[in-house]
Design a protein around this motif. Structure first.
Motif, mmCIF file in Angstrom:
data_model
loop_
_atom_site.group_PDB
_atom_site.id
_atom_site.type_symbol
_atom_site.label_atom_id
_atom_site.label_comp_id
_atom_site.label_asym_id
_atom_site.label_seq_id
_atom_site.Cartn_x
_atom_site.Cartn_y
_atom_site.Cartn_z
ATOM 1 N N THR A 1 0.818 -1.198 0.000
ATOM 2 C CA THR A 1 0.000 0.000 0.000
ATOM 3 C C THR A 1 0.856 1.254 0.000
ATOM 4 O O THR A 1 1.773 1.387 0.780
ATOM 5 C CB THR A 1 -0.915 0.008 1.237
ATOM 6 O OG1 THR A 1 -1.686 -1.187 1.204
ATOM 7 C CG2 THR A 1 -1.824 1.189 1.245
ATOM 8 N N GLY A 2 0.530 2.184 -0.905
ATOM 9 C CA GLY A 2 1.176 3.478 -0.928
ATOM 10 C C GLY A 2 2.567 3.492 -1.521
ATOM 11 O O GLY A 2 3.115 4.537 -1.766
ATOM 12 N N LYS A 3 3.161 2.316 -1.727
ATOM 13 C CA LYS A 3 4.501 2.261 -2.297
ATOM 14 C C LYS A 3 4.402 1.971 -3.781
ATOM 15 O O LYS A 3 3.568 1.205 -4.232
ATOM 16 C CB LYS A 3 5.344 1.191 -1.609
ATOM 17 C CG LYS A 3 5.658 1.543 -0.177
ATOM 18 C CD LYS A 3 6.613 0.549 0.409
ATOM 19 C CE LYS A 3 6.935 0.943 1.853
ATOM 20 N NZ LYS A 3 7.828 0.001 2.461
ATOM 21 N N SER A 4 5.305 2.565 -4.537
ATOM 22 C CA SER A 4 5.318 2.379 -5.974
ATOM 23 C C SER A 4 6.211 1.202 -6.322
ATOM 24 O O SER A 4 7.250 1.000 -5.721
ATOM 25 C CB SER A 4 5.846 3.665 -6.629
ATOM 26 O OG SER A 4 5.878 3.530 -8.015
ATOM 27 N N ARG A 5 5.754 0.407 -7.302
ATOM 28 C CA ARG A 5 6.582 -0.700 -7.768
ATOM 29 C C ARG A 5 6.486 -0.777 -9.281
ATOM 30 O O ARG A 5 5.444 -0.474 -9.868
ATOM 31 C CB ARG A 5 6.154 -2.009 -7.123
ATOM 32 C CG ARG A 5 4.728 -2.414 -7.449
ATOM 33 C CD ARG A 5 4.355 -3.684 -6.691
ATOM 34 N NE ARG A 5 2.933 -3.884 -6.729
ATOM 35 C CZ ARG A 5 2.290 -4.572 -7.667
ATOM 36 N NH1 ARG A 5 2.950 -5.136 -8.636
ATOM 37 N NH2 ARG A 5 0.983 -4.702 -7.631
ATOM 38 N N LEU A 6 7.579 -1.175 -9.910
ATOM 39 C CA LEU A 6 7.609 -1.352 -11.346
ATOM 40 C C LEU A 6 6.753 -2.558 -11.674
ATOM 41 O O LEU A 6 6.903 -3.616 -11.071
ATOM 42 C CB LEU A 6 9.045 -1.559 -11.824
ATOM 43 C CG LEU A 6 9.288 -1.464 -13.308
ATOM 44 C CD1 LEU A 6 8.842 -0.105 -13.842
ATOM 45 C CD2 LEU A 6 10.758 -1.669 -13.612
ATOM 46 N N ALA A 7 5.816 -2.419 -12.593
ATOM 47 C CA ALA A 7 4.873 -3.498 -12.823
ATOM 48 C C ALA A 7 4.775 -3.947 -14.275
ATOM 49 O O ALA A 7 4.318 -5.038 -14.529
ATOM 50 C CB ALA A 7 3.492 -3.085 -12.329
ATOM 51 N N GLY A 8 5.130 -3.137 -15.216
ATOM 52 C CA GLY A 8 4.956 -3.538 -16.603
ATOM 53 C C GLY A 8 5.420 -2.460 -17.544
ATOM 54 O O GLY A 8 6.133 -1.542 -17.153
ATOM 55 N N GLU A 9 4.980 -2.591 -18.787
ATOM 56 C CA GLU A 9 5.368 -1.608 -19.792
ATOM 57 C C GLU A 9 4.242 -1.371 -20.783
ATOM 58 O O GLU A 9 3.324 -2.177 -20.916
ATOM 59 C CB GLU A 9 6.630 -2.054 -20.527
ATOM 60 C CG GLU A 9 6.424 -3.226 -21.448
ATOM 61 C CD GLU A 9 7.679 -3.571 -22.230
ATOM 62 O OE1 GLU A 9 8.298 -2.661 -22.806
ATOM 63 O OE2 GLU A 9 8.027 -4.761 -22.254
ATOM 64 N N VAL A 10 4.355 -0.264 -21.480
ATOM 65 C CA VAL A 10 3.424 0.087 -22.547
ATOM 66 C C VAL A 10 3.887 -0.610 -23.824
ATOM 67 O O VAL A 10 5.050 -0.498 -24.205
ATOM 68 C CB VAL A 10 3.387 1.626 -22.769
ATOM 69 C CG1 VAL A 10 2.516 1.974 -23.971
ATOM 70 C CG2 VAL A 10 2.915 2.330 -21.508
ATOM 71 N N VAL A 11 2.994 -1.337 -24.468
ATOM 72 C CA VAL A 11 3.304 -2.034 -25.715
ATOM 73 C C VAL A 11 2.926 -1.166 -26.912
ATOM 74 O O VAL A 11 3.650 -1.093 -27.899
ATOM 75 C CB VAL A 11 2.557 -3.379 -25.796
ATOM 76 C CG1 VAL A 11 2.795 -4.067 -27.125
ATOM 77 C CG2 VAL A 11 2.964 -4.280 -24.647
ATOM 78 N N ASP A 12 1.774 -0.495 -26.803
ATOM 79 C CA ASP A 12 1.284 0.306 -27.914
ATOM 80 C C ASP A 12 0.336 1.368 -27.365
ATOM 81 O O ASP A 12 -0.202 1.221 -26.267
ATOM 82 C CB ASP A 12 0.539 -0.577 -28.920
ATOM 83 C CG ASP A 12 0.637 -0.097 -30.357
ATOM 84 O OD1 ASP A 12 1.095 1.042 -30.576
ATOM 85 O OD2 ASP A 12 0.245 -0.848 -31.259
ATOM 86 N N VAL A 13 0.145 2.448 -28.123
ATOM 87 C CA VAL A 13 -0.812 3.498 -27.759
ATOM 88 C C VAL A 13 -1.694 3.794 -28.965
ATOM 89 O O VAL A 13 -1.267 3.657 -30.111
ATOM 90 C CB VAL A 13 -0.106 4.780 -27.253
ATOM 91 C CG1 VAL A 13 0.616 4.509 -25.942
ATOM 92 C CG2 VAL A 13 0.862 5.348 -28.283
ATOM 93 N N HIS A 14 -2.953 4.205 -28.690
ATOM 94 C CA HIS A 14 -3.940 4.364 -29.755
ATOM 95 C C HIS A 14 -4.871 5.534 -29.449
ATOM 96 O O HIS A 14 -5.088 5.878 -28.293
ATOM 97 C CB HIS A 14 -4.809 3.106 -29.858
ATOM 98 C CG HIS A 14 -4.041 1.828 -29.748
ATOM 99 N ND1 HIS A 14 -3.484 1.212 -30.827
ATOM 100 C CD2 HIS A 14 -3.723 1.064 -28.674
ATOM 101 C CE1 HIS A 14 -2.859 0.109 -30.430
ATOM 102 N NE2 HIS A 14 -2.989 0.004 -29.127
ATOM 103 N N LEU A 15 -5.442 6.064 -30.503
ATOM 104 C CA LEU A 15 -6.523 7.033 -30.342
ATOM 105 C C LEU A 15 -7.350 7.082 -31.617
ATOM 106 O O LEU A 15 -6.919 6.627 -32.676
ATOM 107 C CB LEU A 15 -6.013 8.419 -29.960
ATOM 108 C CG LEU A 15 -5.256 9.290 -30.955
ATOM 109 C CD1 LEU A 15 -6.174 10.039 -31.896
ATOM 110 C CD2 LEU A 15 -4.426 10.300 -30.187
ATOM 111 N N SER A 16 -8.555 7.616 -31.467
ATOM 112 C CA SER A 16 -9.423 7.859 -32.612
ATOM 113 C C SER A 16 -10.179 9.153 -32.351
ATOM 114 O O SER A 16 -10.828 9.293 -31.314
ATOM 115 C CB SER A 16 -10.424 6.721 -32.807
ATOM 116 O OG SER A 16 -11.309 7.039 -33.879
ATOM 117 N N PRO A 17 -10.121 10.094 -33.283
ATOM 118 C CA PRO A 17 -10.837 11.352 -33.095
ATOM 119 C C PRO A 17 -12.351 11.217 -33.281
ATOM 120 O O PRO A 17 -13.094 12.121 -32.945
ATOM 121 C CB PRO A 17 -10.232 12.270 -34.162
ATOM 122 C CG PRO A 17 -9.694 11.348 -35.199
ATOM 123 C CD PRO A 17 -9.306 10.088 -34.491
ATOM 124 N N THR A 18 -12.796 10.066 -33.801
ATOM 125 C CA THR A 18 -14.228 9.830 -34.000
ATOM 126 C C THR A 18 -14.667 8.628 -33.172
ATOM 127 O O THR A 18 -13.839 7.853 -32.698
ATOM 128 C CB THR A 18 -14.554 9.597 -35.488
ATOM 129 O OG1 THR A 18 -13.839 8.444 -35.929
ATOM 130 C CG2 THR A 18 -14.167 10.803 -36.333
#
Length: 185
Positions: A2-19
């Protein structure tokens, strides 16, 4: 932890759509705006942007500013015979190595300078079957106790803005006890 930060994973990809399309396009980066969501995405805003929720009450706070899915789900779907790629299910951030569905409400995910506060589970709907027939049964299941299990990712709000890119590490900070399991938002 609780309350402590730990390294947990990574971002594989990012996405967006304006519609308001079901799937989102892969990008080199996305910019998270504090209290609003993903810059340029149709779901960015302080109040709800999902069409069904706008229709019900457009003044509701937007608890679904950022949608995250674990890439391991795509592996499971492939094993079940579904060719679904990252971004197809409408997520903004695809992760690896982090148990998103096991996080409690209020967990904070730090990615670079950005911080996302976890609000709940994505509630999969008929649009998933419209995308691929039978896919809804793969992302919504019933466990051995008869409880509904939603596998289509989690939702969050942007507590601190910043740029997110593939390859960025994700740190998790759990909220104070008692922890509350994620429910649909």
């Amino acid at each position: 932890m609780t309350g402590k930060s730990r390294l947990a994973g990574e971002v594989v990809d990012v996405h967006l759509s304006p519609t308001h399309t079901f799937s989102k396009e892969s990008r080199d980066l996305i910019n998270l705006l504090e209290g609003r969501g993903v810059e340029g995405d149709a779901h960015c805003g302080v109040t709800v942007k999902h069409r069904s929720r706008v229709k019900a009450d457009a003044s509701q706070p937007n608890l679904r500013q950022v949608h995250l899915i674990h890439s391991e789900l795509f592996d499971l779907l492939y094993e079940a015979g579904f060719a679904v790629k990252r971004g197809d299910l409408g997520e903004n951030i695809t992760t690896r190595g982090i148990d998103l569905l096991g996080l409690p409400v209020g967990s904070r995910l730090t990615i670079g300078d950005a911080v996302i506060s976890v609000t709940g589970l994505r509630n999969p709907c008929q649009q998933i079957n419209d995308f691929r027939t039978g896919l809804l049964k793969q992302v919504v299941r019933t466990d051995s106790d008869g409880n509904l299990v939603r596998l289509a990712g989690i939702m969050g709000t942007v507590s601190r803005g910043g740029v997110v890119r593939p390859g960025d590490r994700i740190r998790v900070e759990l909220p104070p006890l008692p922890h509350h399991s994620l429910t649909r938002v």
